[in-house]
Write an enzyme that holds these catalytic residues in place. Structure first.
Site, short mmCIF file in Angstrom:
data_model
loop_
_atom_site.label_atom_id
_atom_site.label_comp_id
_atom_site.label_asym_id
_atom_site.label_seq_id
_atom_site.Cartn_x
_atom_site.Cartn_y
_atom_site.Cartn_z
N GLU A 35 0.74 -1.19 -0.07
CA GLU A 35 -0.10 -0.02 -0.16
C GLU A 35 0.87 1.18 -0.10
O GLU A 35 1.86 1.23 0.70
CB GLU A 35 -0.92 -0.15 1.28
CG GLU A 35 -1.56 1.37 1.54
CD GLU A 35 -2.49 1.96 0.41
OE1 GLU A 35 -3.24 1.23 -0.11
OE2 GLU A 35 -2.37 3.00 0.25
N GLY A 48 -22.65 3.03 -0.38
CA GLY A 48 -23.79 2.24 -0.42
C GLY A 48 -23.88 1.08 -0.92
O GLY A 48 -22.82 0.81 -1.91
N ARG A 120 -17.29 5.11 4.91
CA ARG A 120 -16.07 4.04 4.09
C ARG A 120 -14.87 3.97 5.32
O ARG A 120 -14.66 2.75 5.48
CB ARG A 120 -15.41 5.19 3.19
CG ARG A 120 -16.03 5.10 1.88
CD ARG A 120 -15.64 6.11 0.79
NE ARG A 120 -16.53 6.37 -0.05
CZ ARG A 120 -16.46 5.69 -1.14
NH1 ARG A 120 -15.35 4.95 -1.42
NH2 ARG A 120 -17.32 5.95 -2.27
N ARG A 204 -19.36 16.99 -1.97
CA ARG A 204 -20.11 15.89 -0.99
C ARG A 204 -19.95 16.72 0.69
O ARG A 204 -18.87 17.32 1.00
CB ARG A 204 -19.01 14.66 -0.69
CG ARG A 204 -19.04 14.06 -1.99
CD ARG A 204 -18.74 12.60 -2.12
NE ARG A 204 -17.33 12.31 -2.03
CZ ARG A 204 -16.75 11.03 -2.10
NH1 ARG A 204 -17.88 10.06 -2.38
NH2 ARG A 204 -15.56 10.77 -2.14
N ASP A 322 -11.68 -1.01 -8.81
CA ASP A 322 -11.56 0.18 -9.81
C ASP A 322 -10.39 0.30 -10.94
O ASP A 322 -10.49 0.77 -11.93
CB ASP A 322 -11.36 1.55 -8.98
CG ASP A 322 -13.07 1.86 -8.45
OD1 ASP A 322 -13.78 1.33 -8.65
OD2 ASP A 322 -12.95 3.11 -8.18
N ALA A 335 -18.34 -0.06 -5.76
CA ALA A 335 -17.53 -1.04 -4.68
C ALA A 335 -18.09 -2.15 -4.67
O ALA A 335 -17.60 -3.32 -4.52
CB ALA A 335 -17.78 -0.13 -3.48
C1 FAD Z 1 -18.49 9.92 -5.09
C2 FAD Z 1 -18.32 8.63 -5.26
C3 FAD Z 1 -19.44 8.00 -4.81
C4 FAD Z 1 -19.50 6.55 -4.70
N1 FAD Z 1 -20.46 5.86 -4.01
C5 FAD Z 1 -20.65 4.70 -4.21
C6 FAD Z 1 -21.57 3.89 -3.59
O1 FAD Z 1 -22.50 4.32 -2.83
N2 FAD Z 1 -21.63 2.48 -3.92
C7 FAD Z 1 -20.70 1.83 -4.33
O2 FAD Z 1 -20.76 0.57 -4.55
N3 FAD Z 1 -19.54 2.47 -5.09
C8 FAD Z 1 -19.52 3.81 -4.73
N4 FAD Z 1 -18.39 4.36 -5.25
C9 FAD Z 1 -17.40 3.53 -6.03
C10 FAD Z 1 -16.36 3.17 -4.91
O3 FAD Z 1 -15.99 4.24 -4.33
C11 FAD Z 1 -15.17 2.18 -5.62
O4 FAD Z 1 -15.67 1.64 -6.66
C12 FAD Z 1 -14.44 1.90 -4.56
O5 FAD Z 1 -14.07 2.37 -3.36
C13 FAD Z 1 -13.02 1.21 -5.29
O6 FAD Z 1 -12.31 0.61 -4.33
P1 FAD Z 1 -10.66 0.07 -4.81
O7 FAD Z 1 -10.30 -0.52 -3.57
O8 FAD Z 1 -10.76 -0.69 -6.07
O9 FAD Z 1 -9.77 1.19 -5.06
P2 FAD Z 1 -9.45 2.71 -3.91
O10 FAD Z 1 -10.46 2.84 -2.97
O11 FAD Z 1 -9.00 3.57 -4.94
O12 FAD Z 1 -8.35 1.76 -3.37
C14 FAD Z 1 -6.98 1.79 -4.27
C15 FAD Z 1 -5.87 1.60 -3.17
O13 FAD Z 1 -4.67 1.50 -3.76
C16 FAD Z 1 -3.43 2.36 -3.17
N5 FAD Z 1 -2.71 2.84 -4.33
C17 FAD Z 1 -2.87 3.52 -5.43
N6 FAD Z 1 -1.98 3.54 -6.29
C18 FAD Z 1 -0.88 2.76 -5.75
C19 FAD Z 1 0.47 2.27 -6.08
N7 FAD Z 1 1.07 2.67 -7.12
N8 FAD Z 1 1.18 1.65 -5.21
C20 FAD Z 1 0.68 1.03 -3.96
N9 FAD Z 1 -0.68 1.52 -3.62
C21 FAD Z 1 -1.32 1.99 -4.40
C22 FAD Z 1 -4.57 3.66 -2.87
O14 FAD Z 1 -3.79 4.15 -1.83
C23 FAD Z 1 -5.53 2.84 -2.06
O15 FAD Z 1 -5.48 2.48 -0.85
C24 FAD Z 1 -18.30 5.89 -5.14
C25 FAD Z 1 -17.47 6.42 -5.97
C26 FAD Z 1 -17.31 7.97 -5.99
C27 FAD Z 1 -16.09 8.55 -6.57
#
Ligand code: FAD
Length: 461
Positions: A35, A48, A120, A204, A322, A335
């Protein structure tokens, strides 16, 4: 449980990375999380989750589901338990003397448990203790990956701090700005790895519930509401077990994202900016915006709709969450899709037939084949949903908006994840039996879902 004889690196410890780590530990897969931050953490407010996410959590680990339930907040009123959102005209003025005149145009009905939302950071706090200590390394920002063709030689991950690490395969869970994604894209075409601005941004805010009640009244504060309007819309729903109202206010603009660095997804803004952007809305939305902090942030909504990846894996590197399919949030399911991904991939990697790196690659290919169509459909459909809420796609034809939104939500919520995993396992077995672990799968483009489930909505009267 006996451990599998290979070691995987998970890059990124957000919701996807942590859920995947929990899922793989349970299935005897050895992992290390890398991380970039100094500790696990989440920015932003509420997220949500729907029936599909809950189903996926149950498959991953019932401990994960229990962790979510500890922080989940649902609509407060028993009569609204299965409601995802009441949808209202955000521009309509409510006569102070007869508040009942501003009725929902329609109601989106979810599963029996309705719309469960959580903060979150609180959710992440619940996930971390489910992992043994020492599984994660912090301050490890991935820069590049060496991926030798000989699958007996481990991959090397290079980090910004000058260190490196070895792994038999890499799971890129590094989110929308994924560095791992660059590894999947031709070195001369790195633009293809970058998310694009959807020309929407969002303000937000978290508002103490007692203040929200003073503006919206009991019913609309305690339950989830979607306020439609031209080129703008807003969501309000309770989080923190009903102590706080989460306000998410969306704006569409023709302007480019006002930052030279397209990777900078948040920019400073003010409450006055938000009030200006929502001029023309009724006093409900404006009243809430007035309660936000004077200094706000504007979040640019970027996604991969314009440059969907042709594959979620390359060699022994696979993207999850993502990183693979960053979406705008208009279905409230980004998510949830990440968690579905985790359930499918963990079941494949944990399959007894996966015993070496060839098996891992076959699991990646089966995962890609199972998930890419659905995940990329969501990215495109999410843009369409916002255009409906903002009267850009179907004008003010609220009947048509209700029908189409419900059909799309039904496709998201009603997935039979067990069947999906069974099919992916079969695909994995075929790949291994034929000795063609990464053979291309047939195109899985998902059409607009044809079956409209009218049970999913109530018409306003
Ligand atoms: C405004 C908004 C509202 C949302 N509302 C909802 C909702 O209501 N319901 C829902 O299901 N989804 C929602 N989403 C989508 C949801 O937030 C994301 O799909 C989800 O959080 C993605 O999770 P993730 O772990 O894939 O990515 P992230 O949460 O982006 O986590 C990525 C992790 O990787 C780390 N990282 C990044 N680059 C590197 C690197 N080069 N080396 C090492 N570590 C790294 C980061 O620090 C982070 O900890 C929303 C999104 C937004 C923008």
């Amino acid at each position: 449980m006996t451990s599998k004889p290979f070691h995987l690196a998970i890059v990124g410890g957000g919701i996807t990375g942590l859920a995947l780590a929990i899922a793989l530990k349970k299935r005897g897969v050895q992992i290390t999380i890398y991380e970039q931050a100094a500790a696990f953490g989440e920015i932003g407010a509420g997220v949500g989750m729907h029936a599909n996410a809950v189903r996926a959590m149950k498959i991953i680990d019932t401990e994960l589901l229990a962790a979510f339930e500890r922080v989940a907040t649902r609509n407060a009123w028993p009569s609204k338990k299965n409601v995802w959102f009441d949808v209202l005209d955000g521009t309509a003025e409510e006569p102070a003397s007869s508040p009942e005149l501003l009725k929902p145009l329609f109601t989106l009905i979810g599963h029996d448990d309705g719309h469960a939302a959580c903060h979150r950071a609180r959710f992440l706090d619940q996930l971390v203790p489910l992992l043994p200590e020492g599984l994660a390394q912090f301050g490890k920002r991935l820069l590049s990956i060496d991926d030798p063709e000989d699958t007996d030689i481990p991959l090397t991950l290079h980090f910004e701090d000058g260190t490196s690490a070895k792994a038999d395969a890499v799971l890129g869970c590094d989110g929308i700005k994924s560095r791992t994604r660059a590894h999947l894209v031709d070195r001369h075409d790195q633009e293809a790895a970058k998310p694009k601005y959807s020309h929407k941004f969002v303000y937000r805010g978290l508002i103490p519930m007692k203040d929200a009640v003073a503006t919206l009244g009991e019913e609309r504060s305690a339950n989830s509401m979607l306020w439609m309007g031209p080129d703008r819309h807003a969501l309000t729903f309770p989080v923190n077990h009903g102590q706080t109202l989460n306000l998410v206010a969306f704006v569409t603009t023709d302007d480019p994202w006002p930052s030279k660095d397209a990777q900078q997804l948040t920019l400073p803004a003010t409450r006055d900016d938000a009030l200006r952007d929502f001029a023309g809305f009724g006093l409900n939305v404006l009243g809430l915006l007035r309660m936000t902090a004077p200094q706000l942030e504007r979040w640019g909504l970027f996604d991969l709709a314009e440059n969907p990846l042709p594959q979620f894996f390359r060699g022994r590197v696979c993207l999850v969450g993502d990183a693979a399919h960053a979406s705008t949030p208009h279905h409230g399911a980004g998510a949830a899709m990440c968690i579905e991904d985790v359930a499918v991939l963990a079941e494949l990697l944990g399959d007894p037939s996966v015993t070496d790196t060839v098996g891992v690659q076959a699991a990646f290919a089966a995962f890609d084949s199972s998930r890419r169509g659905r995940d990329q459909w969501l990215v495109a459909s999410s843009r369409r949903a916002a255009d409906m809420y903002e009267w850009r796609a179907r004008g003010r034809d609220f009947e048509a908006i209700a029908d189409e939104v419900c059909a799309r939500q039904a496709y998201i919520w009603n997935i039979d994840l067990d069947a999906s995993i069974a099919a992916a396992r079969k695909d994995l077995a075929n790949r291994l039996a034929l000795g063609l672990p990464t053979a291309a799968a047939p195109d899985k483009t998902v059409p607009f879902p044809p079956d409209i489930d009218f049970h999913l909505r109530d018409r306003g009267s």
